[in-house]
Design an enzyme around this catalytic site. Sequence first.
Site, PDB file in Angstrom:
ATOM      1  N   ARG A 298       0.300   6.935   7.342  1.00 34.99           N
ATOM      2  CA  ARG A 298       0.374   7.022   5.875  1.00 34.99           C
ATOM      3  C   ARG A 298      -0.048   8.402   5.359  1.00 34.99           C
ATOM      4  O   ARG A 298       0.413   8.851   4.326  1.00 34.99           O
ATOM      5  CB  ARG A 298      -0.524   5.972   5.214  1.00 34.99           C
ATOM      6  CG  ARG A 298      -0.056   4.554   5.354  1.00 34.99           C
ATOM      7  CD  ARG A 298      -0.937   3.625   4.505  1.00 34.99           C
ATOM      8  NE  ARG A 298      -0.769   2.224   4.834  1.00 34.99           N
ATOM      9  CZ  ARG A 298       0.216   1.454   4.386  1.00 34.99           C
ATOM     10  NH1 ARG A 298       1.149   1.968   3.608  1.00 34.99           N
ATOM     11  NH2 ARG A 298       0.273   0.181   4.723  1.00 34.99           N
TER      12      ARG A 298
ATOM     13  N   PHE B  43      13.801   4.489  10.937  1.00 32.97           N
ATOM     14  CA  PHE B  43      12.460   4.005  10.628  1.00 32.97           C
ATOM     15  C   PHE B  43      11.575   5.195  10.283  1.00 32.97           C
ATOM     16  O   PHE B  43      11.305   6.052  11.130  1.00 32.97           O
ATOM     17  CB  PHE B  43      11.868   3.201  11.784  1.00 32.97           C
ATOM     18  CG  PHE B  43      10.622   2.474  11.372  1.00 32.97           C
ATOM     19  CD1 PHE B  43      10.697   1.352  10.561  1.00 32.97           C
ATOM     20  CD2 PHE B  43       9.381   2.941  11.752  1.00 32.97           C
ATOM     21  CE1 PHE B  43       9.541   0.695  10.144  1.00 32.97           C
ATOM     22  CE2 PHE B  43       8.223   2.287  11.343  1.00 32.97           C
ATOM     23  CZ  PHE B  43       8.305   1.170  10.541  1.00 32.97           C
TER      24      PHE B  43
ATOM     25  N   GLU C  66       7.858   1.695  -6.239  1.00 37.54           N
ATOM     26  CA  GLU C  66       7.973   1.261  -4.848  1.00 37.54           C
ATOM     27  C   GLU C  66       8.111   2.484  -3.948  1.00 37.54           C
ATOM     28  O   GLU C  66       8.632   3.521  -4.379  1.00 37.54           O
ATOM     29  CB  GLU C  66       9.198   0.341  -4.736  1.00 37.54           C
ATOM     30  CG  GLU C  66       9.478  -0.230  -3.378  1.00 37.54           C
ATOM     31  CD  GLU C  66       8.441  -1.215  -2.879  1.00 37.54           C
ATOM     32  OE1 GLU C  66       7.346  -0.765  -2.508  1.00 37.54           O
ATOM     33  OE2 GLU C  66       8.728  -2.412  -2.820  1.00 37.54           O
ATOM     34  N   ASP C  67       7.665   2.353  -2.709  1.00 31.68           N
ATOM     35  CA  ASP C  67       7.811   3.459  -1.768  1.00 31.68           C
ATOM     36  C   ASP C  67       9.216   3.504  -1.190  1.00 31.68           C
ATOM     37  O   ASP C  67       9.839   4.564  -1.137  1.00 31.68           O
ATOM     38  CB  ASP C  67       6.764   3.388  -0.652  1.00 31.68           C
ATOM     39  CG  ASP C  67       6.776   2.075   0.120  1.00 31.68           C
ATOM     40  OD1 ASP C  67       7.497   1.128  -0.255  1.00 31.68           O
ATOM     41  OD2 ASP C  67       6.031   1.977   1.123  1.00 31.68           O
TER      42      ASP C  67
ATOM     43  N   LYS D 291       0.821  -1.187   0.000  1.00 35.41           N
ATOM     44  CA  LYS D 291       0.000   0.000   0.000  1.00 35.41           C
ATOM     45  C   LYS D 291       0.863   1.246   0.000  1.00 35.41           C
ATOM     46  O   LYS D 291       0.409   2.331  -0.328  1.00 35.41           O
ATOM     47  CB  LYS D 291      -0.882   0.053   1.245  1.00 35.41           C
ATOM     48  CG  LYS D 291      -1.881  -1.043   1.379  1.00 35.41           C
ATOM     49  CD  LYS D 291      -2.670  -0.900   2.663  1.00 35.41           C
ATOM     50  CE  LYS D 291      -3.541  -2.103   2.896  1.00 35.41           C
ATOM     51  NZ  LYS D 291      -4.169  -2.092   4.205  1.00 35.41           N
TER      52      LYS D 291
ATOM     53  N   ASP E 251      14.528  -1.259   1.278  1.00 32.95           N
ATOM     54  CA  ASP E 251      15.287  -1.449   2.509  1.00 32.95           C
ATOM     55  C   ASP E 251      16.315  -2.542   2.227  1.00 32.95           C
ATOM     56  O   ASP E 251      17.331  -2.300   1.606  1.00 32.95           O
ATOM     57  CB  ASP E 251      14.311  -1.809   3.634  1.00 32.95           C
ATOM     58  CG  ASP E 251      14.906  -1.708   5.012  1.00 32.95           C
ATOM     59  OD1 ASP E 251      16.049  -2.147   5.201  1.00 32.95           O
ATOM     60  OD2 ASP E 251      14.226  -1.204   5.920  1.00 32.95           O
TER      61      ASP E 251
END
Length: 180
Positions: A165, A152, A99-100, A43, A103
């Site tokens: 979000r 993070f 893609e957001d 998402k 990692d």
Amino acid sequence: MHADIAKVLIDEGQIQVRVRELGAQISADYRDADNLLLVGVLKGCAMFMMDLVRNIDIPLSFDFIAVASYGESTESSGVVRMLKDLDVDMAGRHVLIVEDIIDSGLTLAYLRSQMQRRGPASLRICTLLNKPERRTADVPVDYLGFDIPNEFVVGYGLDYAERYRNLPYIGVLRPEVYTL
């Protein structure tokens, strides 16, 4: 700034400027491609992808896939589960995965290998955020928004346990929020 955010890493204005630049570059690179398909990884990519699409000035279509590798953790489990597959056939199409964040790269490496098997004319990757020091899988990134440190982050589509979000910026989440 939201109380759970330690600091804003990338503000809304910086994001929008970079998204416009990425849209212009993608438009130029695919100018002669008549069948561009953007594939968003749900998402987290939703906000980025919609802003990106609005900044690409060539014909395109888009679809979404959903995978899970995090759950409610701050670390990828390394096990990727497909939750939603594409609704369109990508064979013979120029495909751009959106893609957001990258990692470890494990999820994207898995998706990339799965999509290569479907016979696209080309397959490239666009990500808003990249954490180079966390990479364990070699994944080529063709279009990059920002390299970020190993913190993070949430906001602009990125979440922790489905929260944050809707923040218009990328912020570093306070550790006490996710280490309870």
